[in-house]
Design an enzyme around this catalytic site. Structure first.
Site, short mmCIF file in Angstrom:
data_model
loop_
_atom_site.label_atom_id
_atom_site.label_comp_id
_atom_site.label_asym_id
_atom_site.label_seq_id
_atom_site.Cartn_x
_atom_site.Cartn_y
_atom_site.Cartn_z
N ASP A 17 35.46 61.05 15.83
CA ASP A 17 34.51 62.09 15.42
C ASP A 17 35.20 63.46 15.47
OD1 ASP A 17 32.01 62.79 14.58
OD2 ASP A 17 31.04 62.54 16.54
N LYS B 167 35.00 60.83 11.23
CA LYS B 167 33.63 61.18 10.82
C LYS B 167 33.47 62.68 10.96
CE LYS B 167 29.82 60.57 13.58
NZ LYS B 167 29.29 61.96 13.62
N GLU C 279 20.97 60.42 10.70
CA GLU C 279 20.43 60.58 12.05
C GLU C 279 19.05 61.25 12.01
OE1 GLU C 279 23.12 62.12 14.99
OE2 GLU C 279 21.51 62.38 16.48
N GLU D 162 30.37 66.00 10.24
CA GLU D 162 28.96 66.30 9.96
C GLU D 162 28.82 67.24 8.77
OE1 GLU D 162 27.12 67.86 13.52
OE2 GLU D 162 27.70 66.10 14.71
N ASP E 69 31.58 62.65 19.35
CA ASP E 69 31.68 63.87 20.15
C ASP E 69 30.49 63.97 21.11
OD1 ASP E 69 29.70 64.55 18.39
OD2 ASP E 69 30.53 66.52 17.87
N SER E 70 29.58 62.98 21.07
CA SER E 70 28.56 62.84 22.13
C SER E 70 29.26 62.73 23.48
CB SER E 70 27.68 61.62 21.86
OG SER E 70 28.47 60.49 21.54
O1 KIV Z 1 28.69 61.75 18.47
C1 KIV Z 1 28.08 60.69 18.28
O2 KIV Z 1 27.98 59.82 19.15
C2 KIV Z 1 27.45 60.50 16.98
C3 KIV Z 1 26.52 59.34 16.82
C4 KIV Z 1 25.22 59.65 17.44
C5 KIV Z 1 26.37 58.93 15.41
O3 KIV Z 1 27.69 61.26 16.09
#
Ligand code: KIV
Length: 296
Positions: A97, A127, A196, A129, A58-59
Protein backbone atom coordinates in the site's frame (compact mmCIF):
# COMPACT_ATOMS: atom_id res chain seq x y z
CA UNK A 1 4.17 -15.09 -31.57
CA UNK A 2 1.65 -16.90 -29.34
CA UNK A 3 -1.07 -14.70 -27.85
CA UNK A 4 -1.61 -17.16 -24.99
CA UNK A 5 -0.55 -15.94 -21.55
CA UNK A 6 2.24 -17.98 -19.93
CA UNK A 7 1.03 -20.27 -17.11
CA UNK A 8 1.24 -18.88 -13.56
CA UNK A 9 4.44 -19.94 -11.74
CA UNK A 10 3.79 -23.01 -9.59
CA UNK A 11 5.03 -23.53 -6.03
CA UNK A 12 4.70 -27.24 -5.19
CA UNK A 13 1.30 -28.18 -6.57
CA UNK A 14 -0.32 -24.89 -5.58
CA UNK A 15 -0.11 -21.99 -8.00
CA UNK A 16 1.08 -18.54 -7.06
CA UNK A 17 -1.77 -16.03 -7.44
CA UNK A 18 -1.22 -13.50 -10.21
CA UNK A 19 -3.18 -10.49 -11.47
CA UNK A 20 -4.27 -12.73 -14.35
CA UNK A 21 -5.52 -15.52 -12.10
CA UNK A 22 -7.59 -12.96 -10.17
CA UNK A 23 -9.22 -11.82 -13.42
CA UNK A 24 -9.93 -15.48 -14.25
CA UNK A 25 -11.53 -16.00 -10.85
CA UNK A 26 -13.92 -13.14 -11.58
CA UNK A 27 -14.70 -14.52 -15.02
CA UNK A 28 -15.37 -17.95 -13.49
CA UNK A 29 -17.62 -16.50 -10.76
CA UNK A 30 -15.20 -17.48 -7.98
CA UNK A 31 -14.88 -15.11 -5.03
CA UNK A 32 -11.49 -13.59 -4.16
CA UNK A 33 -10.19 -13.48 -0.56
CA UNK A 34 -7.80 -10.76 0.59
CA UNK A 35 -6.42 -9.97 4.06
CA UNK A 36 -3.91 -7.52 5.46
CA UNK A 37 -0.63 -8.62 7.04
CA UNK A 38 2.31 -6.68 8.44
CA UNK A 39 4.68 -9.39 9.73
CA UNK A 40 6.24 -12.76 8.94
CA UNK A 41 4.22 -15.17 11.16
CA UNK A 42 0.86 -13.70 10.16
CA UNK A 43 1.76 -13.80 6.46
CA UNK A 44 2.92 -17.41 6.84
CA UNK A 45 -0.33 -18.49 8.55
CA UNK A 46 -2.67 -16.79 6.08
CA UNK A 47 -0.66 -17.97 3.08
CA UNK A 48 -0.88 -21.53 4.37
CA UNK A 49 -4.64 -21.05 4.91
CA UNK A 50 -4.93 -20.26 1.18
CA UNK A 51 -5.75 -16.55 0.98
CA UNK A 52 -5.57 -15.20 -2.61
CA UNK A 53 -4.13 -11.74 -1.90
CA UNK A 54 -2.13 -10.32 1.01
CA UNK A 55 -2.23 -6.54 1.32
CA UNK A 56 0.43 -4.87 3.42
CA UNK A 57 -1.97 -2.02 4.16
CA UNK A 58 -1.07 1.37 5.53
CA UNK A 59 -3.65 0.45 8.22
CA UNK A 60 -0.30 -0.66 9.71
CA UNK A 61 -0.14 2.87 11.13
CA UNK A 62 -3.26 2.38 13.25
CA UNK A 63 -3.35 -1.31 14.15
CA UNK A 64 0.40 -1.95 14.65
CA UNK A 65 2.17 1.40 15.12
CA UNK A 66 -0.53 3.05 17.28
CA UNK A 67 -1.07 6.26 15.29
CA UNK A 68 -4.57 7.83 15.33
CA UNK A 69 -4.82 7.53 11.50
CA UNK A 70 -2.77 6.38 8.49
CA UNK A 71 -1.23 9.77 7.61
CA UNK A 72 2.02 9.34 9.58
CA UNK A 73 3.04 6.11 7.84
CA UNK A 74 6.23 6.50 5.77
CA UNK A 75 7.75 4.65 2.82
CA UNK A 76 10.39 3.25 5.19
CA UNK A 77 7.69 1.89 7.56
CA UNK A 78 5.92 0.24 4.63
CA UNK A 79 9.04 -1.29 3.08
CA UNK A 80 10.19 -2.69 6.44
CA UNK A 81 6.87 -4.52 6.98
CA UNK A 82 6.51 -5.57 3.32
CA UNK A 83 9.90 -7.31 3.52
CA UNK A 84 8.76 -9.32 6.56
CA UNK A 85 5.52 -10.35 4.84
CA UNK A 86 7.36 -11.35 1.66
CA UNK A 87 9.55 -13.71 3.72
CA UNK A 88 6.42 -15.47 5.03
CA UNK A 89 4.22 -15.78 1.93
CA UNK A 90 4.92 -17.89 -1.16
CA UNK A 91 1.56 -18.24 -2.89
CA UNK A 92 -0.58 -15.15 -2.34
CA UNK A 93 -0.34 -12.11 -4.60
CA UNK A 94 1.48 -9.51 -2.47
CA UNK A 95 0.25 -5.92 -2.67
CA UNK A 96 2.08 -3.03 -0.98
CA UNK A 97 0.00 0.00 0.00
CA UNK A 98 1.55 3.32 -1.05
CA UNK A 99 1.58 5.67 1.98
CA UNK A 100 0.33 9.25 2.12
CA UNK A 101 2.58 11.66 0.14
CA UNK A 102 4.46 8.89 -1.66
CA UNK A 103 2.44 9.26 -4.89
CA UNK A 104 0.57 12.58 -4.73
CA UNK A 105 3.35 15.06 -5.55
CA UNK A 106 4.52 14.04 -9.04
CA UNK A 107 3.98 10.98 -11.27
CA UNK A 108 7.81 10.53 -11.35
CA UNK A 109 7.99 10.33 -7.57
CA UNK A 110 5.01 7.95 -7.55
CA UNK A 111 6.78 5.68 -10.04
CA UNK A 112 10.08 5.77 -8.13
CA UNK A 113 8.31 4.86 -4.86
CA UNK A 114 6.15 2.16 -6.48
CA UNK A 115 9.32 0.59 -7.90
CA UNK A 116 10.80 0.30 -4.41
CA UNK A 117 7.91 -1.95 -3.30
CA UNK A 118 8.85 -4.49 -5.99
CA UNK A 119 12.61 -4.03 -6.14
CA UNK A 120 13.42 -3.77 -2.42
CA UNK A 121 10.46 -5.30 -0.59
CA UNK A 122 9.35 -8.35 -2.62
CA UNK A 123 5.84 -7.10 -3.46
CA UNK A 124 4.07 -8.08 -6.70
CA UNK A 125 1.88 -4.96 -7.02
CA UNK A 126 1.00 -1.67 -5.32
CA UNK A 127 -2.26 -0.08 -4.20
CA UNK A 128 -3.03 3.61 -4.01
CA UNK A 129 -6.08 5.65 -3.06
CA UNK A 130 -8.13 8.00 -5.24
CA UNK A 131 -9.67 8.38 -8.69
CA UNK A 132 -9.39 11.02 -11.40
CA UNK A 133 -6.68 13.06 -9.58
CA UNK A 134 -4.41 10.00 -9.51
CA UNK A 135 -4.64 8.96 -13.16
CA UNK A 136 -1.25 10.40 -14.15
CA UNK A 137 0.50 8.68 -11.26
CA UNK A 138 -1.29 5.40 -12.01
CA UNK A 139 -0.39 5.55 -15.72
CA UNK A 140 3.29 6.28 -14.92
CA UNK A 141 3.46 3.29 -12.57
CA UNK A 142 1.66 0.91 -14.94
CA UNK A 143 3.81 2.01 -17.88
CA UNK A 144 6.82 0.66 -15.97
CA UNK A 145 5.16 -2.76 -15.71
CA UNK A 146 4.03 -2.42 -12.10
CA UNK A 147 0.46 -3.65 -11.46
CA UNK A 148 -1.75 -1.14 -9.62
CA UNK A 149 -4.80 -1.83 -7.44
CA UNK A 150 -7.08 1.22 -7.10
CA UNK A 151 -9.06 2.22 -3.99
CA UNK A 152 -12.31 4.27 -4.05
CA UNK A 153 -15.08 5.17 -1.60
CA UNK A 154 -13.82 5.77 1.92
CA UNK A 155 -10.15 6.56 1.32
CA UNK A 156 -8.56 6.90 4.80
CA UNK A 157 -5.65 9.08 3.60
CA UNK A 158 -8.28 11.79 2.83
CA UNK A 159 -9.82 11.53 6.30
CA UNK A 160 -9.62 15.29 6.94
CA UNK A 161 -11.21 16.11 3.60
CA UNK A 162 -13.95 13.52 4.10
CA UNK A 163 -14.64 14.74 7.64
CA UNK A 164 -14.34 11.34 9.32
CA UNK A 165 -14.53 7.60 8.71
CA UNK A 166 -18.03 7.68 7.21
CA UNK A 167 -19.72 5.76 4.38
CA UNK A 168 -19.37 7.37 0.93
CA UNK A 169 -21.48 7.77 -2.23
CA UNK A 170 -24.87 7.54 -0.53
CA UNK A 171 -26.62 10.00 -2.86
CA UNK A 172 -27.29 9.71 -6.58
CA UNK A 173 -24.70 12.30 -7.70
CA UNK A 174 -21.90 10.90 -5.58
CA UNK A 175 -22.77 7.36 -6.69
CA UNK A 176 -22.60 8.40 -10.36
CA UNK A 177 -19.20 10.09 -9.75
CA UNK A 178 -17.88 6.97 -8.06
CA UNK A 179 -18.97 4.78 -10.99
CA UNK A 180 -17.23 7.16 -13.43
CA UNK A 181 -14.05 7.08 -11.36
CA UNK A 182 -14.14 3.28 -11.23
CA UNK A 183 -14.43 3.15 -15.04
CA UNK A 184 -11.51 5.62 -15.34
CA UNK A 185 -9.30 3.48 -13.11
CA UNK A 186 -10.13 0.41 -15.18
CA UNK A 187 -9.39 2.37 -18.37
CA UNK A 188 -6.05 3.52 -16.87
CA UNK A 189 -5.07 -0.14 -16.46
CA UNK A 190 -5.67 -0.96 -12.78
CA UNK A 191 -5.87 -4.75 -12.35
CA UNK A 192 -8.34 -4.54 -9.45
CA UNK A 193 -10.19 -2.05 -7.30
CA UNK A 194 -10.90 -1.82 -3.57
CA UNK A 195 -14.35 -0.38 -2.79
CA UNK A 196 -14.51 0.77 0.83
CA UNK A 197 -17.63 1.65 2.81
CA UNK A 198 -20.11 2.37 0.01
CA UNK A 199 -23.71 1.18 -0.39
CA UNK A 200 -23.96 -2.50 -1.19
CA UNK A 201 -26.23 -2.04 -4.23
CA UNK A 202 -23.80 0.48 -5.75
CA UNK A 203 -20.81 -1.84 -5.16
CA UNK A 204 -22.71 -4.69 -6.80
CA UNK A 205 -23.63 -2.51 -9.80
CA UNK A 206 -20.02 -1.32 -10.26
CA UNK A 207 -18.71 -4.88 -9.90
CA UNK A 208 -21.01 -6.03 -12.70
CA UNK A 209 -20.03 -3.07 -14.95
CA UNK A 210 -16.27 -3.59 -14.52
CA UNK A 211 -14.18 -6.31 -16.11
CA UNK A 212 -11.52 -6.03 -13.39
CA UNK A 213 -12.28 -7.60 -10.00
CA UNK A 214 -13.57 -5.41 -7.17
CA UNK A 215 -12.57 -6.18 -3.58
CA UNK A 216 -15.03 -4.86 -1.02
CA UNK A 217 -14.63 -3.75 2.59
CA UNK A 218 -17.90 -2.54 4.03
CA UNK A 219 -19.33 -2.70 0.51
CA UNK A 220 -21.56 -5.78 0.79
CA UNK A 221 -21.55 -9.24 -0.78
CA UNK A 222 -21.92 -8.12 -4.42
CA UNK A 223 -18.18 -7.41 -4.87
CA UNK A 224 -15.90 -9.92 -6.61
CA UNK A 225 -13.84 -10.32 -3.43
CA UNK A 226 -13.67 -9.31 0.23
CA UNK A 227 -10.94 -7.83 2.40
CA UNK A 228 -10.72 -7.21 6.14
CA UNK A 229 -7.99 -5.69 8.28
CA UNK A 230 -6.58 -8.77 10.02
CA UNK A 231 -6.28 -7.11 13.44
CA UNK A 232 -10.04 -6.39 13.28
CA UNK A 233 -10.87 -9.95 12.18
CA UNK A 234 -8.72 -11.43 14.98
CA UNK A 235 -10.07 -9.06 17.65
CA UNK A 236 -6.55 -7.65 18.20
CA UNK A 237 -7.46 -3.99 17.66
CA UNK A 238 -9.88 -2.79 20.31
CA UNK A 239 -9.80 1.02 19.87
CA UNK A 240 -12.88 0.93 17.65
CA UNK A 241 -14.62 -1.62 15.46
CA UNK A 242 -16.26 -0.50 12.21
CA UNK A 243 -19.80 -1.81 11.66
CA UNK A 244 -18.69 -3.92 8.68
CA UNK A 245 -16.14 -5.96 10.67
CA UNK A 246 -16.82 -9.52 11.70
CA UNK A 247 -14.56 -10.77 14.51
CA UNK A 248 -13.49 -14.36 13.94
CA UNK A 249 -11.45 -14.46 17.19
CA UNK A 250 -10.88 -12.37 20.33
CA UNK A 251 -7.10 -12.38 20.54
CA UNK A 252 -6.76 -9.15 22.54
CA UNK A 253 -8.71 -10.77 25.39
CA UNK A 254 -6.76 -14.00 24.94
CA UNK A 255 -3.42 -12.11 25.03
CA UNK A 256 -4.44 -10.21 28.17
CA UNK A 257 -5.41 -13.52 29.81
CA UNK A 258 -2.06 -15.13 28.89
CA UNK A 259 -0.05 -12.11 30.14
CA UNK A 260 -1.81 -11.97 33.52
CA UNK A 261 -1.44 -15.73 34.02
CA UNK A 262 2.29 -15.44 33.24
CA UNK A 263 2.75 -12.56 35.71
CA UNK A 264 0.83 -14.43 38.42
CA UNK A 265 2.92 -17.61 37.89
CA UNK A 266 6.22 -15.69 37.98
CA UNK A 267 5.16 -13.97 41.21
CA UNK A 268 4.06 -17.32 42.71
CA UNK A 269 7.34 -19.03 41.63
CA UNK A 270 5.22 -21.47 39.57
CA UNK A 271 7.14 -20.56 36.39
CA UNK A 272 9.67 -21.74 35.33
CA UNK A 273 8.96 -25.34 36.40
CA UNK A 274 11.43 -28.26 36.23
CA UNK A 275 10.61 -28.97 32.55
CA UNK A 276 11.56 -25.42 31.54
CA UNK A 277 15.06 -25.56 33.07
CA UNK A 278 18.49 -26.80 31.87
CA UNK A 279 20.07 -29.71 33.82
CA UNK A 280 23.75 -30.13 34.73
CA UNK A 281 25.10 -33.62 35.66
CA UNK A 282 25.99 -34.03 39.40
CA UNK A 283 29.65 -34.85 38.64
CA UNK A 284 30.05 -31.64 36.63
CA UNK A 285 28.45 -29.66 39.42
CA UNK A 286 30.93 -31.24 41.90
CA UNK A 287 33.81 -30.30 39.58
CA UNK A 288 32.55 -26.74 39.47
CA UNK A 289 32.28 -26.55 43.29
CA UNK A 290 35.83 -27.95 43.69
CA UNK A 291 37.20 -25.46 41.17
CA UNK A 292 35.75 -22.46 42.95
CA UNK A 293 36.80 -23.81 46.35
CA UNK A 294 40.42 -24.34 45.10
CA UNK A 295 40.47 -20.75 43.86
CA UNK A 296 39.51 -19.62 47.37
O1 KIV B 1 -4.71 -0.08 4.59
C1 KIV B 1 -5.52 -1.02 4.48
O2 KIV B 1 -5.52 -1.99 5.24
C2 KIV B 1 -6.51 -0.93 3.40
C3 KIV B 1 -7.62 -1.93 3.41
C4 KIV B 1 -8.63 -1.55 4.41
C5 KIV B 1 -8.23 -2.10 2.07
O3 KIV B 1 -6.41 -0.08 2.57
Amino acid sequence: MSTQAPPAPTVGDRKKTTTLSLRRKKQGGQVISMLTAYDYPTALAMDQAGVDVILVGDSLGMVVLGYPNTLSVTMEDMLHHCKAVARGAQYALLVGDMPFMSYQVTPQEALRNAGRFLQEAGMDAVKLEGGSQRLEAISAIISAGIPVMGHLGLTPQSIHQLGGYRPQARNGNAAQRLLEEALMLQEAGCFSLVLESIPSRLAEYISKRLEIPTIGIGAGPGCDGQVLVTHDLLGLFERFTPRFVKKYAHLHTEMARAFSTYIAEVEAHAFPAQEHTVDMPDNEWQTFLEKIRDKG
